[in-house]
Design a protein around this motif. Structure first.
Motif, short mmCIF file in Angstrom:
data_model
loop_
_atom_site.label_atom_id
_atom_site.label_comp_id
_atom_site.label_asym_id
_atom_site.label_seq_id
_atom_site.Cartn_x
_atom_site.Cartn_y
_atom_site.Cartn_z
N LYS A 123 0.34 -25.09 -23.55
CA LYS A 123 0.28 -26.28 -22.46
C LYS A 123 1.07 -27.16 -23.20
N SER A 124 0.93 -27.51 -24.64
CA SER A 124 1.58 -28.47 -25.36
C SER A 124 3.12 -28.21 -25.25
N GLN A 125 3.32 -27.00 -25.35
CA GLN A 125 5.15 -26.51 -25.33
C GLN A 125 5.38 -26.80 -23.78
N GLU A 126 4.70 -26.57 -22.94
CA GLU A 126 5.10 -26.84 -21.52
C GLU A 126 5.34 -28.20 -21.21
N GLN A 127 4.46 -28.89 -21.95
CA GLN A 127 4.34 -30.55 -21.82
C GLN A 127 5.80 -30.86 -22.30
N GLY A 128 5.92 -30.57 -23.47
CA GLY A 128 7.30 -30.79 -24.27
C GLY A 128 8.45 -30.59 -23.42
N MET A 129 8.60 -29.57 -22.92
CA MET A 129 9.62 -29.00 -22.18
C MET A 129 9.78 -29.94 -20.90
N LYS A 161 12.74 -34.19 -18.24
CA LYS A 161 12.68 -35.45 -17.40
C LYS A 161 13.77 -36.41 -18.17
N ALA A 162 14.08 -36.33 -19.49
CA ALA A 162 15.05 -36.92 -20.24
C ALA A 162 16.26 -36.37 -19.92
#
Length: 110
Positions: A72-78, A83-84
């Motif tokens: 989930k943390s990796q997905e959030q980072g992606m 978005k950027a």
């Protein structure tokens, strides 16, 4: 916490393509007892955790780590990274639109 540990153990078993029966025999416990470990019904003591880690030839940490939380943390980072990138592309798009309008205005004057 026990649930993700059980899921990690199940994942290790499935990667080896082993049955619950094979693992239970290797751990010298009953199949229902092993099943309860995988489903998170049974809390695992440290000795059993070491036994399971040794059986699968992994570290105790490999069993304890919540892979889903990491995922989930990796997905959030992606998602943040995407978005950027999207914001940057939108900015480029707006700049190109401004250039097109500018060129159009210059052509109108000619």
């Amino acid at each position: 916490m026990t649930n993700h540990i059980g899921q990690n153990i199940r994942s290790l078993r499935k990667k080896q393509n082993w049955s619950q029966e094979k693992v239970a025999k290797g751990l010298e416990i009953s199949i229902p007892a092993y099943s309860k470990i995988e489903t998170g019904i049974t809390d695992i003591n440290i000795d059993r955790l070491h036994q399971i880690a040794a059986f699968f030839n992994v570290s105790v940490v490999d069993i304890l780590i919540d892979e889903q939380a990491g995922s989930k943390s990796q997905e959030q980072g992606m998602i943040t990274e995407l978005k950027a990138k999207l914001a940057k592309r939108e900015e480029e798009y707006i700049q190109l639109q401004a250039k097109i309008i500018d060129l159009y205005e210059k052509l109108k004057k000619i």
